[in-house]
Design an enzyme around this catalytic site. Structure first.
Site, PDB file in Angstrom:
ATOM      1  N   LYS A 126       0.811  -0.934  -0.423  1.00 52.03           N
ATOM      2  CA  LYS A 126       0.193  -0.164  -0.131  1.00 52.03           C
ATOM      3  C   LYS A 126       0.980   1.440  -0.178  1.00 52.03           C
ATOM      4  O   LYS A 126       0.529   2.210  -0.861  1.00 52.03           O
ATOM      5  CB  LYS A 126      -1.184   0.411   1.445  1.00 52.03           C
ATOM      6  CG  LYS A 126      -1.767  -1.421   1.439  1.00 52.03           C
ATOM      7  CD  LYS A 126      -2.765  -1.426   0.027  1.00 52.03           C
ATOM      8  CE  LYS A 126      -3.205  -2.968   0.417  1.00 52.03           C
ATOM      9  NZ  LYS A 126      -3.104  -3.932   0.459  1.00 52.03           N
ATOM     10  N   LYS A 161      -8.488   1.664   3.821  1.00 53.78           N
ATOM     11  CA  LYS A 161      -7.827   0.829   3.850  1.00 53.78           C
ATOM     12  C   LYS A 161      -6.455  -0.350   4.828  1.00 53.78           C
ATOM     13  O   LYS A 161      -5.644   1.239   5.290  1.00 53.78           O
ATOM     14  CB  LYS A 161      -7.140  -0.542   2.448  1.00 53.78           C
ATOM     15  CG  LYS A 161      -6.133   0.737   2.088  1.00 53.78           C
ATOM     16  CD  LYS A 161      -5.258   0.506   0.390  1.00 53.78           C
ATOM     17  CE  LYS A 161      -6.105   1.103  -0.769  1.00 53.78           C
ATOM     18  NZ  LYS A 161      -5.707   0.613  -2.076  1.00 53.78           N
ATOM     19  N   ARG A 211      -5.179  -5.066 -13.294  1.00 54.98           N
ATOM     20  CA  ARG A 211      -3.859  -5.664 -12.403  1.00 54.98           C
ATOM     21  C   ARG A 211      -2.664  -6.178 -13.743  1.00 54.98           C
ATOM     22  O   ARG A 211      -3.190  -6.594 -14.837  1.00 54.98           O
ATOM     23  CB  ARG A 211      -4.107  -7.407 -11.562  1.00 54.98           C
ATOM     24  CG  ARG A 211      -2.986  -7.645 -11.933  1.00 54.98           C
ATOM     25  CD  ARG A 211      -1.880  -6.957 -10.971  1.00 54.98           C
ATOM     26  NE  ARG A 211      -2.125  -6.967  -9.485  1.00 54.98           N
ATOM     27  CZ  ARG A 211      -3.202  -7.960  -8.469  1.00 54.98           C
ATOM     28  NH1 ARG A 211      -2.089  -8.703  -8.486  1.00 54.98           N
ATOM     29  NH2 ARG A 211      -3.285  -6.970  -7.420  1.00 54.98           N
ATOM     30  N   ARG A 226     -10.378  -6.301 -13.288  1.00 53.89           N
ATOM     31  CA  ARG A 226     -11.064  -6.782 -12.203  1.00 53.89           C
ATOM     32  C   ARG A 226     -12.611  -6.060 -11.766  1.00 53.89           C
ATOM     33  O   ARG A 226     -12.583  -5.011 -11.439  1.00 53.89           O
ATOM     34  CB  ARG A 226     -10.167  -7.064 -10.950  1.00 53.89           C
ATOM     35  CG  ARG A 226      -9.271  -8.102 -11.180  1.00 53.89           C
ATOM     36  CD  ARG A 226      -8.443  -8.078 -10.481  1.00 53.89           C
ATOM     37  NE  ARG A 226      -7.794  -6.633  -9.755  1.00 53.89           N
ATOM     38  CZ  ARG A 226      -6.566  -6.654  -9.190  1.00 53.89           C
ATOM     39  NH1 ARG A 226      -6.816  -7.831  -7.921  1.00 53.89           N
ATOM     40  NH2 ARG A 226      -6.471  -5.217  -9.339  1.00 53.89           N
ATOM     41  N   ARG A 234     -14.886  -2.940  -3.727  1.00 52.18           N
ATOM     42  CA  ARG A 234     -14.234  -3.838  -4.945  1.00 52.18           C
ATOM     43  C   ARG A 234     -13.606  -4.398  -5.869  1.00 52.18           C
ATOM     44  O   ARG A 234     -15.466  -5.294  -6.334  1.00 52.18           O
ATOM     45  CB  ARG A 234     -13.809  -4.779  -3.090  1.00 52.18           C
ATOM     46  CG  ARG A 234     -13.954  -3.469  -2.324  1.00 52.18           C
ATOM     47  CD  ARG A 234     -13.258  -4.793  -0.601  1.00 52.18           C
ATOM     48  NE  ARG A 234     -15.082  -5.565  -0.674  1.00 52.18           N
ATOM     49  CZ  ARG A 234     -15.220  -6.643   0.724  1.00 52.18           C
ATOM     50  NH1 ARG A 234     -13.649  -6.704   1.138  1.00 52.18           N
ATOM     51  NH2 ARG A 234     -15.744  -7.161   0.488  1.00 52.18           N
ATOM     52  N   ASP A 274      -1.533  -2.276  -9.805  1.00 48.59           N
ATOM     53  CA  ASP A 274      -3.194  -2.088  -9.522  1.00 48.59           C
ATOM     54  C   ASP A 274      -3.121  -0.344 -10.028  1.00 48.59           C
ATOM     55  O   ASP A 274      -2.870   0.977  -8.743  1.00 48.59           O
ATOM     56  CB  ASP A 274      -3.998  -2.067  -7.764  1.00 48.59           C
ATOM     57  CG  ASP A 274      -3.921  -3.203  -7.394  1.00 48.59           C
ATOM     58  OD1 ASP A 274      -3.340  -4.492  -8.199  1.00 48.59           O
ATOM     59  OD2 ASP A 274      -4.326  -4.316  -6.079  1.00 48.59           O
ATOM     60  N   GLU A 282      -2.042   0.310  -6.042  1.00 46.05           N
ATOM     61  CA  GLU A 282      -1.336  -0.333  -4.890  1.00 46.05           C
ATOM     62  C   GLU A 282      -0.111  -1.035  -6.307  1.00 46.05           C
ATOM     63  O   GLU A 282      -0.388  -1.087  -7.660  1.00 46.05           O
ATOM     64  CB  GLU A 282      -1.791  -1.711  -4.772  1.00 46.05           C
ATOM     65  CG  GLU A 282      -3.089  -1.148  -3.570  1.00 46.05           C
ATOM     66  CD  GLU A 282      -3.728  -2.334  -2.770  1.00 46.05           C
ATOM     67  OE1 GLU A 282      -3.222  -3.514  -3.343  1.00 46.05           O
ATOM     68  OE2 GLU A 282      -4.632  -2.054  -2.549  1.00 46.05           O
ATOM     69  N   ASN A 284       1.806  -4.362  -5.673  1.00 46.98           N
ATOM     70  CA  ASN A 284       2.238  -5.963  -5.448  1.00 46.98           C
ATOM     71  C   ASN A 284       3.300  -6.253  -5.219  1.00 46.98           C
ATOM     72  O   ASN A 284       3.677  -6.795  -6.724  1.00 46.98           O
ATOM     73  CB  ASN A 284       0.797  -6.904  -5.803  1.00 46.98           C
ATOM     74  CG  ASN A 284      -0.871  -5.074  -5.618  1.00 46.98           C
ATOM     75  OD1 ASN A 284      -1.149  -6.329  -4.352  1.00 46.98           O
ATOM     76  ND2 ASN A 284      -0.761  -5.196  -6.734  1.00 46.98           N
TER      77      ASN A 284
END
Length: 315
Positions: A126, A161, A211, A226, A234, A274, A282, A284
């Site tokens: 994050k 978050k 993603r 997504r 979400r 993201d 984000e 990841n």
């Protein structure tokens, strides 16, 4: 090559969509020797960084728990492997932190680890977006209720978050008129004892939380959008989002190509960005997913691209 994959327990892998499974299957198909282990068995013995590992072979079965056969477990030094791929899922808790330190020690002894222990520690999934403010929506990091309320008052519609989760867990969308604002903030911050992130809500989430995979510093040409299910903010697949593969937009590619070389230089062979709309949300690094969904819909062998990179870096 002899490859070690540090993964979560094999019986729990959902092989129809699991990226670690796709990596291991691809590597095995190329004739590499595959071993697996769990991070909690990492240890230091007589100065060696060891792990309790077992050889893995694949069956023709694609369903249930019959897709693999394990050999006998043994204490193995990480330097016994040509490469170690760290794929344990978050949360990034204290035990995860200890594991990254042991991986760094193994690297100091000559082991090749992807992603590196140092990089896993440095890149909170994050907080890492704060390194790239030119690509992010307005963001606040704090554990103080007054700060979070002021940020909400400024933007009117925000996302809150935790800093250590995955799969959309613990994420809240909050608006000025939400009657549960106080309770949400108290819960996420544990009464102002835990730091959280707040980001301005990005309406383009309706078109998907994309993603974007970066392998060996280069973006994969297709990403997975997504898309949230009806009534949900979400887009994470773990909470019912629908994955739709699509070619990278010019903005996706701009962000990925700007970050890719920097991330690789920091020891990150595989990263999942993201991106919502035009904004990076984000970075990841622990166990980026979506390999199988992108491959199935685009025809790109994403696992093949990753094993190509491992082969290059381990050679």
């Amino acid at each position: 090559m002899k490859l070690l994959f540090i993964v979560d327990p094999l019986p729990g892998l959902k092989i129809h969509k699991d990226s670690s499974y796709a990596m291991m299957r691809e590597a095995s198909a190329r004739g590499h020797e595959i071993w697996t282990a769990q991070a909690e068995t990492l240890c230091v013995r007589a100065g060696r960084i060891e792990i309790h590992a077992a050889p893995l072979s694949f069956s023709d079965t694609q369903y249930g728990h019959d897709w693999y056969t394990e050999g006998d477990y043994a204490a193995m030094a990480l330097t016994d492997f040509c490469a170690t791929v760290m794929r344990k899922d978050p949360p990034f808790d204290q035990q995860y932190l200890y594991a990254t330190h042991l991986l760094s020690l193994a690297e100091a002894h000559g082991a090749k680890v992807f992603n590196s222990g140092q990089a896993l520690r440095d890149f909170n999934e994050k907080l890492s977006v704060l390194r790239y403010p030119q690509f992010t929506a307005p963001t606040l990091v704090s554990q103080q209720e007054d700060d979070l309320r002021a940020f909400l008052a400024e933007h009117g519609d925000i996302i809150l978050k935790p800093l250590d989760g995955m799969g959309g867990a613990g994420i809240f969308r909050v608006r000025n008129d939400d009657p549960n604002i106080g309770s949400i903030i108290e819960t996420l911050t544990c009464n102002e004892t835990r730091t959280v992130m707040a980001q301005r809500f990005i309406p383009e989430i309706a078109a998907g939380d994309k993603r974007v995979l970066i392998i060996d510093g280069l973006p994969v040409d297709w990403c997975l959008a997504r898309i949230p299910k009806t009534g949900e903010t979400r887009g994470n697949l773990a909470v019912g989002g629908t994955g739709v593969a699509q070619a990278l937009t010019s903005r996706d590619r701009e962000i990925a190509e700007a970050l890719g070389p920097q991330l690789l230089a920091q020891g990150l062979l595989l990263v999942g960005l993201d991106i919502i709309g035009d904004y990076l949300t984000e970075v990841n690094v622990t166990s980026p997913t979506c390999f199988q969904e992108i491959s199935t819909q685009s025809g790109i062998n994403v696992a093949g691209l990753f094993i190509d990179a491992v082969e290059r870096r381990a050679a």
